[in-house]
Design an enzyme around this catalytic site. Structure first.
Site, PDB file in Angstrom:
ATOM      1  N   SER A 115       6.374   3.002  -2.273  1.00 42.79           N
ATOM      2  CA  SER A 115       7.236   3.035  -0.498  1.00 42.79           C
ATOM      3  C   SER A 115       8.574   3.525  -0.974  1.00 42.79           C
ATOM      4  O   SER A 115       8.682   4.578  -1.978  1.00 42.79           O
ATOM      5  CB  SER A 115       7.624   1.599  -1.155  1.00 42.79           C
ATOM      6  OG  SER A 115       6.761   0.580  -1.166  1.00 42.79           O
ATOM      7  N   GLU A 230      -4.585  -4.038  -5.955  1.00 46.93           N
ATOM      8  CA  GLU A 230      -3.586  -4.769  -5.663  1.00 46.93           C
ATOM      9  C   GLU A 230      -3.320  -6.160  -4.967  1.00 46.93           C
ATOM     10  O   GLU A 230      -2.501  -7.145  -5.826  1.00 46.93           O
ATOM     11  CB  GLU A 230      -2.261  -3.932  -4.774  1.00 46.93           C
ATOM     12  CG  GLU A 230      -0.260  -4.927  -4.900  1.00 46.93           C
ATOM     13  CD  GLU A 230       0.144  -3.378  -4.632  1.00 46.93           C
ATOM     14  OE1 GLU A 230       0.084  -2.271  -3.791  1.00 46.93           O
ATOM     15  OE2 GLU A 230       1.401  -3.804  -4.726  1.00 46.93           O
TER      16      GLU A 230
HETATM   17  C1  LIG Z   1      10.129  -7.427  -5.183  1.00 46.67           C
HETATM   18  C2  LIG Z   1       8.837  -6.346  -4.659  1.00 46.67           C
HETATM   19  C3  LIG Z   1       8.481  -5.594  -5.528  1.00 46.67           C
HETATM   20  C4  LIG Z   1       8.275  -4.012  -5.203  1.00 46.67           C
HETATM   21  N1  LIG Z   1       7.512  -3.453  -6.169  1.00 46.67           N
HETATM   22  C5  LIG Z   1       7.080  -2.240  -5.414  1.00 46.67           C
HETATM   23  C6  LIG Z   1       5.968  -1.117  -6.278  1.00 46.67           C
HETATM   24  O1  LIG Z   1       6.438  -1.399  -7.907  1.00 46.67           O
HETATM   25  N2  LIG Z   1       5.440   0.122  -5.820  1.00 46.67           N
HETATM   26  C7  LIG Z   1       5.879   0.551  -3.556  1.00 46.67           C
HETATM   27  O2  LIG Z   1       6.047   1.324  -4.391  1.00 46.67           O
HETATM   28  N3  LIG Z   1       6.309  -0.752  -3.645  1.00 46.67           N
HETATM   29  C8  LIG Z   1       6.701  -1.621  -4.141  1.00 46.67           C
HETATM   30  N4  LIG Z   1       7.955  -2.599  -3.095  1.00 46.67           N
HETATM   31  C9  LIG Z   1       7.545  -2.493  -1.830  1.00 46.67           C
HETATM   32  C10 LIG Z   1       6.351  -3.600  -1.296  1.00 46.67           C
HETATM   33  O3  LIG Z   1       5.663  -2.954  -0.817  1.00 46.67           O
HETATM   34  C11 LIG Z   1       7.356  -3.026   0.966  1.00 46.67           C
HETATM   35  O4  LIG Z   1       8.989  -3.700   0.824  1.00 46.67           O
HETATM   36  C12 LIG Z   1       6.414  -3.377   1.866  1.00 46.67           C
HETATM   37  O5  LIG Z   1       5.550  -2.933   1.416  1.00 46.67           O
HETATM   38  C13 LIG Z   1       7.318  -3.668   2.890  1.00 46.67           C
HETATM   39  O6  LIG Z   1       7.725  -2.495   3.518  1.00 46.67           O
HETATM   40  P1  LIG Z   1       9.458  -3.161   4.020  1.00 46.67           P
HETATM   41  O7  LIG Z   1       9.892  -3.260   2.808  1.00 46.67           O
HETATM   42  O8  LIG Z   1       9.500  -1.143   4.630  1.00 46.67           O
HETATM   43  O9  LIG Z   1       9.524  -3.544   5.488  1.00 46.67           O
HETATM   44  P2  LIG Z   1       8.898  -3.042   6.802  1.00 46.67           P
HETATM   45  O10 LIG Z   1       8.047  -2.930   6.395  1.00 46.67           O
HETATM   46  O11 LIG Z   1      10.728  -2.573   6.996  1.00 46.67           O
HETATM   47  O12 LIG Z   1       8.925  -4.750   7.463  1.00 46.67           O
HETATM   48  C14 LIG Z   1      10.503  -5.043   8.629  1.00 46.67           C
HETATM   49  C15 LIG Z   1       9.340  -6.333   9.058  1.00 46.67           C
HETATM   50  O13 LIG Z   1       8.152  -6.148   9.643  1.00 46.67           O
HETATM   51  C16 LIG Z   1       7.540  -6.521   9.739  1.00 46.67           C
HETATM   52  N5  LIG Z   1       5.930  -5.766   9.938  1.00 46.67           N
HETATM   53  C17 LIG Z   1       6.088  -4.546   9.633  1.00 46.67           C
HETATM   54  N6  LIG Z   1       5.098  -4.254  10.609  1.00 46.67           N
HETATM   55  C18 LIG Z   1       4.250  -4.953  11.012  1.00 46.67           C
HETATM   56  C19 LIG Z   1       3.226  -5.095  12.036  1.00 46.67           C
HETATM   57  N7  LIG Z   1       2.577  -4.197  12.072  1.00 46.67           N
HETATM   58  N8  LIG Z   1       2.770  -6.529  12.648  1.00 46.67           N
HETATM   59  C20 LIG Z   1       3.532  -7.830  12.383  1.00 46.67           C
HETATM   60  N9  LIG Z   1       4.927  -7.142  11.008  1.00 46.67           N
HETATM   61  C21 LIG Z   1       5.240  -6.155  10.576  1.00 46.67           C
HETATM   62  C22 LIG Z   1       7.147  -6.845   8.258  1.00 46.67           C
HETATM   63  O14 LIG Z   1       6.021  -8.372   7.506  1.00 46.67           O
HETATM   64  C23 LIG Z   1       8.402  -7.404   7.935  1.00 46.67           C
HETATM   65  O15 LIG Z   1       8.608  -8.533   7.825  1.00 46.67           O
HETATM   66  C24 LIG Z   1       7.859  -3.713  -4.001  1.00 46.67           C
HETATM   67  C25 LIG Z   1       8.746  -5.053  -3.037  1.00 46.67           C
HETATM   68  C26 LIG Z   1       9.435  -6.198  -3.390  1.00 46.67           C
HETATM   69  C27 LIG Z   1       9.757  -6.841  -2.644  1.00 46.67           C
END
Ligand SMILES: Cc1cc2nc3c(=O)[nH]c(=O)nc-3n(C[C@H](O)[C@H](O)[C@H](O)COP(=O)(O)OP(=O)(O)OC[C@H]3O[C@@H](n4cnc5c(N)ncnc54)[C@H](O)[C@@H]3O)c2cc1C
Lengths: 393, 375
Positions: A115, A230
């Site tokens: 991410s 995952e």
């Molecule tokens: C506790 C925790 C541990 C993590 N650990 C890791 C890790 O070790 N390594 C790593 O690489 N990542 C990690 N992550 C990251 C995680 O994979 C991302 O936070 C996640 O994929 C969402 O991306 P974002 O936070 O950028 O949200 P965004 O993509 O910005 O999403 C914002 C909102 O929009 C919604 N959304 C986005 N796209 C769509 C769509 N097409 N349709 C409908 N809704 C949508 C989402 O569901 C969300 O509600 C971790 C996250 C957490 C919370």
């Protein structure tokens, strides 16, 4: 081919040669790997015997009965659940030999540099750059939400190697040495007060081409293996009845009759039923895999457990009444693993909010179920044949 | 029976899969229902006042031996188990085929089975009726309201209302304070009732004074046998509910992929996709719950009462939800008499009330799982 009987005697012979009580933990784990009893379905020489995956249960049962130490799988979850299957599927022989043993024994912890601030759900939009320079790649960019980066020795990393290609086609998959100069890990404090995840800054990090996994430009395909594993890792734990979050809430209910109300009783019973059924569903999935009939159910268990964990912890917090207004510890800590049971209910309530975000948000997983399992039409797309560098950001 | 490798290593987990024999049985039942029980014919039958097709029932019950699945061969049945009967019910639910399978081949049959082995004339009469019922020659129905729940004392009044499939019965099993009696339908007074679910007709059953029928068991034995019949009915009803939910989801996915509005298939709108994805999760979970109940009944597990109540609490809701979504996502066409969605909704809602509501089963669970209500 190995059968259960043969594997049981093999495990007993192994235990006879190295009684767990008299053997150093690390030595025991290394020997277990070398004996092919780590993950029996992996190839010989890589911790396995090429046996059916289901037979692992035979080995685990014998070892547990003998009081053998385990490799603390919760602490090394990213390595075990995500890095290992990806390396096994796409790594070179040399990479497999280098990485799998210390990964399995827990000597080397892994993290996942996927991410980015600008690429979460739309992971394929990532912008961290990797530029070829002789036998190395030079990597620059920023990753975020990286669990375990502060204890990790290695990372799986995806980076952009061709900005002129459409976003899915210009990505390459690497193994990154977290001790390299240019890798900077900063704690990112989270909702619970602790810092389980991190920001990771990559500045001119040199990664040898020998640490590339899969072909140049094929990183998205390789990453699919990681992401699929995952979700299964997160949702696919085998639980006894009341083994998850519901057991904690049920215990509170039984121990504290003075807290009971009719309204909470109704909700508790609803959630108890849902949790029991979710447990049976995960068990059914396990039986399907064991019988060699993998179904699409895997994509579902994570979604269901995320909702249940949140609703159950929310209910338990309400059940506690005035105690629910308190919190156990806000000091900034750097835990080595998520610890639901060792902390109080307020922590559980907050941490489970991450269950519907980590490893793909619930919204994104619902899209995957709708499109890949049910075959519903895809959303109209505007990014498909556009070069990554021309996409709106 | 499918043996997943986990069984070999001696786990006590229930077998939640379908065996090859069960898959074959499913294919055969589906073929038969596909040929003989199309929904348009069912609708026409209902409108003519009788949804029941005796030829179809003969083919299923006697021809395929489905009526005798629960009955050991030496008692005149097929010697299969609740797991196979559950598969038949899944298919009957999917096809919405009117057939007295749940009432005669499951509830009444299981009640009789619980009485089998008694000595004397009661034993002989039970054995004869059981063999006839298992062979599909006699339709036997327990004269209790379809809503009777396991774990509660059933009503024993002179007239019993909302008895499912009574009109199709050759023999009624009548529960009285002094025992269980087999009464020929000709000796009972039946008053048809207008049912919410037209595919499972209901009637009031009254037995004229003086006709007592054949006594099959005394008080205590009868009570236990009726309880067993209701518990088994509730456990296997979950499989019918699973079949209903599956059909509703599949049909809704199919329809929303084809139906266009705003220059797109309506199934490409995310609000709808997420609803269908959630339904799929419910169906997947319902399948695990229903299989667990069927397996617990088949193996005589100690866990059977809990497994049945979990399955009823979950699958009732899943079937109703799937049927409601099916109507809503079909919109106008889903509200028409011509479209089969209403048949599934009516069956799903009636099934939710049948053999104990979800609320009733959660009360049972509160005791079974040691989660007592507040004082
Ligand atoms: C506790 C925790 C541990 C993590 N650990 C890791 C890790 O070790 N390594 C790593 O690489 N990542 C990690 N992550 C990251 C995680 O994979 C991302 O936070 C996640 O994929 C969402 O991306 P974002 O936070 O950028 O949200 P965004 O993509 O910005 O999403 C914002 C909102 O929009 C919604 N959304 C986005 N796209 C769509 C769509 N097409 N349709 C409908 N809704 C949508 C989402 O569901 C969300 O509600 C971790 C996250 C957490 C919370």
């Amino acid at each position: 081919m190995t059968d259960a009987h043969e594997l049981r005697s093999r495990t007993r012979e192994f235990l006879a040669a190295r009684p767990p009580a008299g053997t150093d933990r690390a030595d025991f784990l290394k020997a277990r790997f070398d004996a092919g009893l780590a993950w029996v379905h992996y190839p010989p020489g890589l911790g396995g015997l090429g046996a059916p995956r289901t037979l692992q249960a035979v080995v685990d049962a014998e070892l547990a009965a003998a009081g053998a130490p385990d490799n603390d799988p919760r602490r090394i979850m990213i390595g075990l659940g995500m890095a290992a299957p990806t390396i096994l599927a796409y790594g070179t022989e040399e990479q497999k030999r280098r990485f799998l043993r210390p990964l399995w024994t827990g000597e080397e912890v892994w993290c996942q540099l996927f991410s980015e601030p600008g690429a979460g759900s739309d992971l394929a939009a990532l912008g961290t750059r990797a530029v070829r320079d002789g036998d190395d790649w030079v990597v620059t960019g920023q990753k975020v939400w990286t669990s375990s980066a502060h204890i990790a020795r290695w990372a799986i990393l995806i980076a952009r190697t061709d900005p002129d290609a459409p976003k899915h086609r210009g990505i390459t998959y690497f193994v990154c040495d977290m001790t390299d100069p240019g890798v900077e890990v900063r704690p990112l404090r989270q909702i619970t007060g602790e810092a389980e995840f991190n920001e990771v800054f990559l500045t001119g990090v040199r990664i040898p081409d020998a640490y590339r996994i899969g072909a140049v430009g094929e990183g998205w395909k390789v990453a699919q293996t990681t992401l699929m594993n995952e979700r299964v890792t997160i949702g696919g734990m085998r639980l006894p009845r009341e083994g998850g979050m519901i057991g904690l809430a049920a215990a509170t209910w039984r121990e504290r009759p003075e807290l009971r109300t009719h309204e909470l009783h109704r909700r508790l019973l609803d959630l108890w039923v849902d949790a029991e059924v979710a447990r049976l569903t995960a068990e059914r999935l396990r039986q399907q895999l064991a019988a060699g009939q993998p179904g699409p159910e895997g994509s579902g268990t994570k979604l269901v457990f995320a909702r249940l964990n949140q609703e159950i912890s929310s209910l338990e917090l309400e059940l506690r009444g005035e105690e629910g207004l308190l919190y156990d510890d806000w000091t900034m800590r750097r835990p080595e693993q998520v610890d639901f049971t060792g902390r109080d209910i307020g922590y559980r309530y907050l941490r489970t909010k991450g269950n519907s975000i980590e490893g793909g948000t619930s919204e994104v997983l619902l899209n995957i179920v709708a499109e890949r399992v049910l075959g519903l039409p895809a959303e109209p797309r505007t990014d498909k044949d556009v070069a990554w560098k021309d996409l709106a950001r | 029976m499918s043996t997943s490798p986990a069984k070999e290593v001696g786990t006590t987990e229930p077998d939640l899969l379908y065996s090859e024999a069960e898959a074959d049985l499913r294919a055969a039942v589906r073929d038969l229902l596909g040929d003989r029980a199309d929904l348009q014919a069912t609708l026409a039958g209902m409108e003519a006042g009788d949804p029941y097709d005796p030829a179809l029932w003969q083919a299923l019950a006697a021809g395929m031996g489905a009526a005798g699945l629960l009955v050991p061969e030496k008692l005149g049945g097929q010697g299969a188990s609740h797991r196979e009967a559950a598969v038949v019910l899944e298919e009957l639910g999917r096809a919405m085929a009117p057939a007295p399978y749940l009432t005669s081949s499951v509830i009444a049959t299981e009640t009789l089975l619980a009485l089998a082995g008694q000595a004397g004339p009661e034993g002989a009469a039970t054995a004869e009726l059981l063999a006839e019922t298992a062979a599909g020659r006699t339709v036997t129905v327990l004269a209790l309201p379809l809503s009777a729940s396991p774990g509660a004392e059933p009503p024993t009044g002179p007239a019993v209302t909302a008895v499912a499939d009574a009109r199709l019965a050759d023999v009624l099993l009548v529960y009285r304070p002094d025992g269980l009696y087999a009464v020929r339908r000709a000796d009972a007074q039946l008053t048809p009732q207008l049912a919410l679910d037209l595919t499972r007709p209901l009637a009031t059953v009254a037995i004229a004074g003086g006709t007592s029928g054949t006594r099959l068991a005394g008080t205590g034995t009868a009570r236990a046998a009726v309880q067993r019949g209701l518990l088994t009915g509730a456990g296997l009803l979950a499989s019918e509910q699973l079949g209903i939910a599956e059909w509703c989801l599949e049909e809704t996915v199919r329809y929303t992929r084809e139906r266009h509005q705003f220059n797109r298939p309506v199934g490409s709108f995310q609000a709808l996709k997420h609803r269908m994805a959630r339904l799929w999760l419910e169906v997947v979970n319902a399948r695990a719950a229903a299989r667990n109940a069927a397996d617990a009944l088949a193996t005589g597990s100690d866990d059977v009462a809990l497994a049945v109540s979990v399955a009823q609490a979950f699958c009732s809701r899943a079937a109703v939800h799937a049927a409601e979504e099916c109507v809503q996502l079909h919109a106008g066409i889903g509200m028409t008499w011509e479209h089969p969605a209403h048949l599934y909704l009516k069956r799903a809602k009636s099934d939710e009330l049948a053999l104990g509501t979800p609320g009733r089963h959660k009360e049972l669970l509160a005791a079974l799982a040691d989660l007592p209500a507040p004082r």
